[in-house]
Design an enzyme around this catalytic site. Structure first.
Site, PDB file in Angstrom:
ATOM      1  N   GLY A   1       0.788  -1.151  -0.205  1.00  0.00           N
ATOM      2  CA  GLY A   1       0.009  -0.244   0.087  1.00  0.00           C
ATOM      3  C   GLY A   1       0.851   1.635   0.278  1.00  0.00           C
ATOM      4  N   CYS A   2       0.531   2.358  -0.182  1.00  0.00           N
ATOM      5  CA  CYS A   2       0.924   3.794  -0.491  1.00  0.00           C
ATOM      6  C   CYS A   2       1.201   4.385   1.223  1.00  0.00           C
ATOM      7  CB  CYS A   2       0.492   4.298  -1.676  1.00  0.00           C
ATOM      8  SG  CYS A   2      -1.235   4.726  -1.106  1.00  0.00           S
TER       9      CYS A   2
END
Lengths: 336, 336, 336, 336
Positions: A147-148
């Site tokens: 995930g970012c």
């Protein structure tokens, strides 16, 4: 001549389109667009614009086109549906959704509020943060692209936990801010222009579905971590301001040195000199994670700032970095 | 004590919410929210925030609440459905949609690409641009509140046409730019943050549905007018740059004087001194239309710049200005 | 191994920094930073960031470093001072300012409101719009890189003038909009955040100093052209909406064909299919000029929309395109 | 008829202009512009725009105009120079700078890195946060209007400290984000459009000059508080995300109740229901401070979000609220 063909599902979304752009400039692969469901309108294109070849997404297409890798830039439920098919058809899969990032279906259900529909793949999926486990990634068939938020968080927090400099009782605060593209291209009221512009808001406190990736990779307890996700009125970029307390650190230099030692050979982690801090501008359209520190030895207060471009190091760039590992290219190919 | 109750349908949209805000501060009316269809999510509100009373929208509600005026801040098709009901129930109707602005159903069909479902009301509707016809507005039962683009356009162009200073063969260019709120609050890809930010685009050339309002009110031929609608990455505000040629104007002063004479008693039209031009900032959250001019006597080239806040003079403010006329309040009440 | 060293003066400004970035990725040149006057603060950089070599700007530096080309990303007065020195030292000069774009010092004085201090160079300078005169550019010693507005304007207008399709009496309107970076990096009230954000303003009508470049290159009379420069609250990008009238054009296809024929072999001019128009997003960080058209045969009204990235095709990219011509590299090297 | 005349020095800056706007709409005062040094260019104004009277700033002007209050919307050094003069001339002074907010000149020197030039006034100045000490404000001659960051911080933190719910060892994190207008209107590189747009940056960690106001008013130790100031690419608004740990709080309801009890009679502090949080949009152009909470009883993690408009409750609005107290008007006059 390109060595490999690679497929992209979800190429009209923000991460998918960014990935197609990166792959197009990569000297050794040719991207193939895998049309799955047209959830977004295509952009008008100039006459004669060079567009990658597009075929219908199917196991047959993977075989016919001899796709070495298939990227899934799709929502988690679509990734759970497609990943087994693509793997069976012989491709390695790099999934940009949250479908395969957690280790068991119970944790998935808790954070994603839905049942996992391909739990048998969770054990073989490898979490694709190259700075932490590039050897395993190179051998993997199914890579869960991080995930970012966790990418920026883990690169900053894990060295702190591993080195034991944090006073654990005081906890760790990760105040995270993201541009709007992190929410995807599908039109929703919360990401429409009129709601976001001239505003700044916290939209998730403690319960963001990216939190378990931080707990898992940084080996921090949920009770210790206060994570807040907030929306900046910009298109791309993440900045996380991380707070902790330390009685064991002697100086700001010592804190910076800890990162220097850890990342001295890493091509995509950059450190800022004492007295300066990274910002979102500095990582715009790059695969870098920039880190800077501030420490007050008199009081033990510490701040670490971590910045990435959420569409590059936080999504498409890291996915291509993982592809470079999987296909045995130089890890930085097409990314510097 | 408020003199009148007035109803608002569509109060969650951008124009509707702006209108409720204005009405709440108006000393002589009390707004009632008329819940019709919940097409937008409500915003979270602080505990105890003063909200107007809300009732279900119906003819009975109009009667029971003794609503003197009902505002329709709804799409044209909803306005065509509701206007007859509200009129029958005894309220005067101020409609912010395009439903009743044109004089015949054929013109409506041509520009709106759909059949008009209440054509019998077109002849009795009065076009609500107070600077042009405030006496008729004061007597009207159904007022068609003008479009945002035509408000800025007509206040600038009509005096030019009426005074005969334009070289008609060269035509008139109206290069119009608007903030995104003009497109409403309903989530759509074209108005989502990621598509609008860092961008500027022309989205309608010649065929914007607001064009016939300019033809009608300024008495200009369609063949003469080149109108383009463009999107600025801001929330609110319209600026129109209007170009024409004139052999009859002797000087920039003469051009400015033409507007001075026309608007000397108008409270909501302001003129800029020669050498300066209005901008969107200057009209932000006001009911003003600001106008400035530039003329080169040696070549006959003329430019007029017209600016409004599309949500105020271009929608809610003008609607309340019309209400002031209808209910016989001072025209500027609550608007200065 | 790089074939040539090239120098950049003014490398901290927006155009200069963009140019250094492009040159760094160009496979056949090595940029050298020529420190002249430090009018802007440097940005903080990560530890170990690869920065080009920096030397003091002087004729000796040009000789010692064997600089084949020197780029001047400086204000016009600095360019007038440095260009003769750099030429004497043996470098070819590509000047990004307005200093050498016009053909005589009288025209310069009129539009720039100041005396030209190196008028003897005006006759040998070549206007660097490759699409119009790439052969002369390839032979030139001093290249005047075009202004950002005229680049987008001339590529759109010159084919119309040359083909005779415009009704000349009606004139040509060029309604130009630019991002703020076009005004440079030097802090000024007009380009400070608080003045620009949430705003849109026209800042120059008829008298922008870029106008004579359009008159010169498109062979249009000043009396015919109404040019307005306006500020969009974005960092980079120009969109120009061009209006004219034509009795000779038979159809929109014919208008588009005119551009197709003219630009069929041009790598950096792209055309949009009928029914679509270019926007600023589409040219972001590219060296393309995108053009789209709209024509109404019934009335003769025509619109052409032209879009560029002002920092690339409008400045640094075009400068490197010119360097490619001068140094005999493929014209698109480093730009696609 | 207005009861009092009040003067404004620094009326062209963002806070000063906001204040003039508020005072103009206040029913009982007439603002007089006190021209001191013209550090900002005036904005072009429409012909005939109603502007307040302007006179040269001097003690005589204060006497001649019978100014009851003089607002100083000036830098700290100018405020230190003018405050004694204005007080001697008989006006009460409300100073919007940091000059008189701290209790002694040593603390001032430490945080502002300069000597205080009017230390004799520090003891008589009253810190103007009405929610904490409105009685003293009503009697004061010199009021130090609070900083923008401390206003949002103290209203959120002080009740936590006072009630003893914070686990003190874990400290308090205040992650503060502000729009750009907080930095004033004077052009500087750091607040120019091109540096701020598309960016987000932390510009002050631990050492912001507003920190001592929080220590002073919330009675928190410097060692306990980790305060970071960050820049959002918006014009106005502050949001602060405050983190602490509590073993004594039993539930989120208990945390919210703490604020409810404290602020139940406060007209300008609003609380958000559990499950929702305030944002910057919600306080735009209001004098409200909006507060929302999140608490996880299982782990003791707590978050409080506090939002204000930095130009209103963080500057001009609070200054007028203080004027209302000083002049014995209803405290909310002109502010709701």
């Amino acid at each position: 001549m390109n060595n490999y063909k690679v497929g992209v599902v979800g190429f009209r979304g923000y991460s998918g389109a960014e990935l197609v752009g990166l792959l197009t400039r990569h000297p050794q692969v040719e991207p193939i667009l895998l049309e799955h469901r047209q959830d977004s309108d295509p952009q008008p294109q100039p006459i004669g614009a060079r567009q990658p070849v597009s075929v219908q997404c199917s196991p047959e297409a993977v075989k016919n086109e001899h796709l070495a890798v298939v990227f899934l830039a799709t929502p988690a439920d679509v990734s759970m549906e497609l990943a087994p098919q693509m793997l069976d058809a012989g491709a390695k899969v790099i999934d940009l959704s949250g479908a395969f990032r957690l280790r068991d279906s119970g944790t998935y259900s808790r954070w994603y509020k839905e049942k996992h529909s391909a739990p048998e793949l969770l054990s073989e999926a490898v979490y694709g943060l190259p700075e932490f486990c590039r050897e395993r990634i190179a051998q993997a068939h199914l890579i869960a692209n991080p995930g970012c938020y966790p990418t920026a968080a883990n690169l900053a927090i894990q060295p702190l936990i591993a080195s034991g400099v944090i006073d654990r009782g005081a906890g760790v605060v990760c105040d995270a801010k993201s541009g709007v593209s992190g929410a995807g291209r599908k039109p929703r009221l919360k990401t429409s222009f009129g709601e976001v512009i001239d505003n700044f808001s916290a939209y998730s406190v403690f319960d963001h579905r990216h939190v378990p990736e931080i707990l898992m990779e940084s080996a921090i307890e949920e009770a210790e971590l206060s994570f807040t996700a907030q929306l900046i009125p910009i298109h791309r970029g993440i900045l996380e301001t991380i707070y902790f307390r330390s009685r064991s650190l002697s100086s700001a230099e010592a804190l910076l040195d800890l990162y220097k030692r850890r990342y001295q050979d890493e091509p995509f982690v950059r450190l800022y000199p004492l007295g300066t801090l990274p910002d979102i501008r500095g990582v715009d359209r790059t695969n870098f994670c920039d880190i800077g520190v501030r420490f007050d030895p008199a009081t033990g207060r510490a701040v670490v700032v971590s910045a990435i471009d959420n569409l590059v190091k936080g999504a498409a760039g890291q996915a291509m970095q993982n592809m470079n590992l999987v296909l045995n290219f130089p890890e930085t190919e097409g990314l510097l």
